[in-house]
Write a protein that holds these residues in place. Structure first.
Motif, PDB file in Angstrom:
ATOM      1  N   ALA A 416      55.241  12.262  -6.577  1.00  0.00           N
ATOM      2  CA  ALA A 416      55.056  11.411  -5.399  1.00  0.00           C
ATOM      3  C   ALA A 416      55.010  12.260  -4.130  1.00  0.00           C
ATOM      4  O   ALA A 416      54.171  12.032  -3.240  1.00  0.00           O
ATOM      5  N   ALA A 417      55.910  13.252  -4.048  1.00  0.00           N
ATOM      6  CA  ALA A 417      55.921  14.138  -2.881  1.00  0.00           C
ATOM      7  C   ALA A 417      54.608  14.913  -2.779  1.00  0.00           C
ATOM      8  O   ALA A 417      54.022  15.033  -1.689  1.00  0.00           O
ATOM      9  N   LEU A 418      54.140  15.438  -3.918  1.00  0.00           N
ATOM     10  CA  LEU A 418      52.882  16.191  -3.935  1.00  0.00           C
ATOM     11  C   LEU A 418      51.717  15.307  -3.497  1.00  0.00           C
ATOM     12  O   LEU A 418      50.855  15.741  -2.712  1.00  0.00           O
ATOM     13  N   TYR A 419      51.684  14.090  -3.989  1.00  0.00           N
ATOM     14  CA  TYR A 419      50.597  13.160  -3.655  1.00  0.00           C
ATOM     15  C   TYR A 419      50.533  12.905  -2.147  1.00  0.00           C
ATOM     16  O   TYR A 419      49.472  13.034  -1.519  1.00  0.00           O
ATOM     17  N   PHE A 420      51.673  12.539  -1.546  1.00  0.00           N
ATOM     18  CA  PHE A 420      51.669  12.182  -0.125  1.00  0.00           C
ATOM     19  C   PHE A 420      51.522  13.409   0.779  1.00  0.00           C
ATOM     20  O   PHE A 420      50.862  13.341   1.825  1.00  0.00           O
ATOM     21  N   ILE A 421      52.112  14.534   0.390  1.00  0.00           N
ATOM     22  CA  ILE A 421      51.953  15.759   1.186  1.00  0.00           C
ATOM     23  C   ILE A 421      50.498  16.218   1.164  1.00  0.00           C
ATOM     24  O   ILE A 421      49.939  16.647   2.185  1.00  0.00           O
ATOM     25  N   SER A 422      49.859  16.130  -0.035  1.00  0.00           N
ATOM     26  CA  SER A 422      48.447  16.531  -0.155  1.00  0.00           C
ATOM     27  C   SER A 422      47.566  15.660   0.733  1.00  0.00           C
ATOM     28  O   SER A 422      46.654  16.153   1.412  1.00  0.00           O
ATOM     29  N   LYS A 423      47.834  14.361   0.742  1.00  0.00           N
ATOM     30  CA  LYS A 423      47.041  13.456   1.585  1.00  0.00           C
ATOM     31  C   LYS A 423      47.263  13.762   3.067  1.00  0.00           C
ATOM     32  O   LYS A 423      46.308  13.741   3.868  1.00  0.00           O
ATOM     33  N   LYS A 424      48.511  14.044   3.423  1.00  0.00           N
ATOM     34  CA  LYS A 424      48.824  14.333   4.829  1.00  0.00           C
ATOM     35  C   LYS A 424      48.152  15.628   5.284  1.00  0.00           C
ATOM     36  O   LYS A 424      47.574  15.691   6.374  1.00  0.00           O
ATOM     37  N   LYS A 425      48.199  16.663   4.447  1.00  0.00           N
ATOM     38  CA  LYS A 425      47.575  17.939   4.795  1.00  0.00           C
ATOM     39  C   LYS A 425      46.059  17.791   4.911  1.00  0.00           C
ATOM     40  O   LYS A 425      45.430  18.365   5.805  1.00  0.00           O
ATOM     41  N   TYR A 426      45.492  17.002   3.999  1.00  0.00           N
ATOM     42  CA  TYR A 426      44.037  16.814   4.022  1.00  0.00           C
ATOM     43  C   TYR A 426      43.613  16.074   5.295  1.00  0.00           C
ATOM     44  O   TYR A 426      42.617  16.428   5.924  1.00  0.00           O
ATOM     45  N   ALA A 427      44.393  15.049   5.660  1.00  0.00           N
ATOM     46  CA  ALA A 427      44.074  14.294   6.882  1.00  0.00           C
ATOM     47  C   ALA A 427      44.177  15.180   8.118  1.00  0.00           C
ATOM     48  O   ALA A 427      43.336  15.097   9.027  1.00  0.00           O
ATOM     49  N   ALA A 428      45.201  16.029   8.146  1.00  0.00           N
ATOM     50  CA  ALA A 428      45.374  16.945   9.281  1.00  0.00           C
ATOM     51  C   ALA A 428      44.226  17.937   9.359  1.00  0.00           C
ATOM     52  O   ALA A 428      43.744  18.281  10.447  1.00  0.00           O
ATOM     53  N   LYS A 429      43.768  18.395   8.192  1.00  0.00           N
ATOM     54  CA  LYS A 429      42.651  19.346   8.145  1.00  0.00           C
ATOM     55  C   LYS A 429      41.371  18.705   8.650  1.00  0.00           C
ATOM     56  O   LYS A 429      40.588  19.330   9.387  1.00  0.00           O
ATOM     57  N   VAL A 430      41.157  17.442   8.268  1.00  0.00           N
ATOM     58  CA  VAL A 430      39.968  16.717   8.723  1.00  0.00           C
ATOM     59  C   VAL A 430      39.996  16.560  10.244  1.00  0.00           C
ATOM     60  O   VAL A 430      38.984  16.749  10.935  1.00  0.00           O
ATOM     61  N   GLU A 431      41.169  16.200  10.797  1.00  0.00           N
ATOM     62  CA  GLU A 431      41.291  16.045  12.241  1.00  0.00           C
ATOM     63  C   GLU A 431      41.042  17.356  12.959  1.00  0.00           C
ATOM     64  O   GLU A 431      40.406  17.393  14.024  1.00  0.00           O
ATOM     65  N   THR A 432      41.553  18.458  12.392  1.00  0.00           N
ATOM     66  CA  THR A 432      41.338  19.773  13.000  1.00  0.00           C
ATOM     67  C   THR A 432      39.863  20.154  13.031  1.00  0.00           C
ATOM     68  O   THR A 432      39.357  20.684  14.006  1.00  0.00           O
ATOM     69  N   ASN A 433      39.163  19.857  11.935  1.00  0.00           N
ATOM     70  CA  ASN A 433      37.732  20.164  11.846  1.00  0.00           C
ATOM     71  C   ASN A 433      36.923  19.339  12.854  1.00  0.00           C
ATOM     72  O   ASN A 433      35.922  19.821  13.421  1.00  0.00           O
ATOM     73  N   LYS A 434      37.363  18.081  13.083  1.00  0.00           N
ATOM     74  CA  LYS A 434      36.660  17.242  14.045  1.00  0.00           C
ATOM     75  C   LYS A 434      36.826  17.778  15.473  1.00  0.00           C
ATOM     76  O   LYS A 434      35.916  17.717  16.287  1.00  0.00           O
ATOM     77  N   ALA A 435      38.039  18.299  15.729  1.00  0.00           N
ATOM     78  CA  ALA A 435      38.318  18.822  17.054  1.00  0.00           C
ATOM     79  C   ALA A 435      37.531  20.109  17.292  1.00  0.00           C
ATOM     80  O   ALA A 435      37.117  20.413  18.406  1.00  0.00           O
TER      81      ALA A 435
END
Length: 435
Positions: A416-435
């Motif tokens: 569960a921790a891996l699932y939610f951490i992976s999603k959080k990191k991916y979302a942060a990466k997407v936001e960084t790329n947009k910026a």
């Protein structure tokens, strides 16, 4: 039950090939599980490579050299061991009453060993000779992750077996202290989670060395792992390796019959339990017959009794009482009170989970999430089956979990921790790329 392939071929085809006694049923299905896992992993790695998620590694190699003395010696030794021990066992036939003892003894067939050793060395020399160049040269080649599946399987098999033995002996410390050599060398007595943990650590080091994304590899291997577990549990069921459930007190084994059970009331169950008290006290490591775990469940009329109450006749660990009329056989026991066939339950459940992961693999776009789901469903499956399995229990703050229950809970939490951490990191990466 078929403790090894000799009994399977004898029952199914009516042949007596004593050399097959060496091939344990459990080991045979474990080998099949590794082959199936390698195939599924190769498919997934190739898919990820086509999608650009995994890349190659350039490796410099010397080509055009003839076979070295070391290569010839290694191939001779491999051929010698195969001929001296494995083929020697088949030739020995009935003279090798205990195949496992034969393998770990000094006995063998010298002529076959030397002959096969020379053949292996000769084939290696011929292979290298065909590729030999007048002037050996250095070339750069591309090695893709799927090209390393063979290495990954060997690492998983070696360290998985080692971890499975270590965790099993920690869980059964008294048995290990009684006979440590047999406990270490025996092919029975393996703990899946111990193998999973040690194999994972070894593969992590391997991926770092060869620059393979460990996260993508974990996602690729998730369906393969659950399929391998399903096939491996077939071996547990077929061999009757002691990895079964608690007693089903709704039934007792019919005296004088093989694998036949009948409904029993409380008095009949207690009487049978008392008459085999020493066996059950030793098996469950309890001080009183009343402490022997059991559950009463009657099979529905539309299902066979063995799905709920199985006696494991001719089981490979020779547990239980002797089967009437079974003479001249190494494996002649069955359980006096039937148990829940938990390996069968896990085979079916794990295969269904494999289909689930196989369906989700293309939909889970975020790296790490598929493996997180694997850890969650694997942990849940194992936790629930532990409720009706025979296993050593620990005492921790008033709770009495098994080793597998503890690890299963950790897997669910970690997944569960891996699932939610992976999603959080991916979302942060997407936001960084947009910026």
């Amino acid at each position: 039950m078929y403790p090894n392939l000799y009994y399977a071929f004898k029952d199914l085809f009516g042949v007596n090939w004593n050399g097959l006694r060496f091939i344990n049923s459990f080991g045979f299905f474990v080998a099949l599980s590794f082959l199936a896992a390698a195939y599924i992993l190769t498919l997934e790695l190739k898919r990820k490579e086509r999608a650009g998620l995994l890349s190659f590694q350039e490796v410099k190699m010397n080509v055009g050299k003839g076979a070295s003395a070391g290569e010839l010696l290694l191939n001779f030794l491999l051929g010698f061991l195969l001929g001296y021990k494995i083929i020697g066992l088949f030739i020995a036939g009935s003279e090798a009453a205990d195949p496992q003892q034969f393998i770990f003894s000094s006995e063998g067939n010298w002529p076959v060993g030397i002959g096969l050793g020379i053949l292996f060395a000769g084939l290696k020399w011929w292979e290298k000779h065909k590729q030999k160049l007048d002037k050996p040269e250095e070339r750069t080649i591309r090695i893709w992750p799927h090209d390393r599946v063979g290495d990954l399987v060997i690492y998983a098999a070696l360290f998985g077996f080692l971890g499975a033995k270590i965790f099993h002996n920690l869980e059964n410390w008294q048995d290990f202290k009684t006979n440590p050599i047999e406990a270490l060398l025996s092919f029975s007595g393996l703990t899946f989670y111990g193998g999973l943990i040690c194999a994972a650590v070894a593969i992590w080091f391997y991926t770092r060395k060869h620059k393979i994304s460990f996260t993508h590899l974990c996602d690729a291997i998730a369906p393969a792992l659950i399929l391998a577990y399903s096939i491996g549990r077939i071996g547990c069921q077929v061999a009757g390796d002691g990895d079964w459930g608690v007693l089903n007190s709704a039934y007792v084994t019919v005296p004088g019959n093989q694998s036949t059970v009948q409904l029993a009331d409380t008095a009949r169950f207690q009487g049978t339990l008392q008459s085999h008290g020493n066996f059950y006290l030793r098996t469950f490591q309890v001080n009183n017959i009343s402490e022997v775990p059991h559950i009463s469940v009657k099979a529905p009329g539309w299902l066979p009794n063995w799905l709920f109450a199985y006696t494991y006749p001719h089981n490979v660990v020779n547990e239980g009482v002797r089967i009437p009329g079974c003479e001249g056989d190494q494996f002649c026991n069955q359980l006096p009170i039937p148990v829940f066939p938990t390996p069968f339950y896990e085979t079916v459940t794990s295969f269904l989970l494999f289909l689930l992961l196989w369906t989700l693999r293309k939909k889970m776009k975020i790296p790490g999430t598929l493996f997180g789901i694997y850890l969650i469903v694997n942990g849940i499956e194992r936790f629930f089956v532990e409720q009706i399995r025979v296993n050593t229990k620990y005492s921790i703050f008033g709770f009495h979990p098994t080793q597998a229950e503890i690890i299963a809970v950790m897997l669910v939490i970690g997944g569960a921790a891996l699932y939610f951490i992976s999603k959080k990191k991916y979302a942060a990466k997407v936001e960084t790329n947009k910026a």
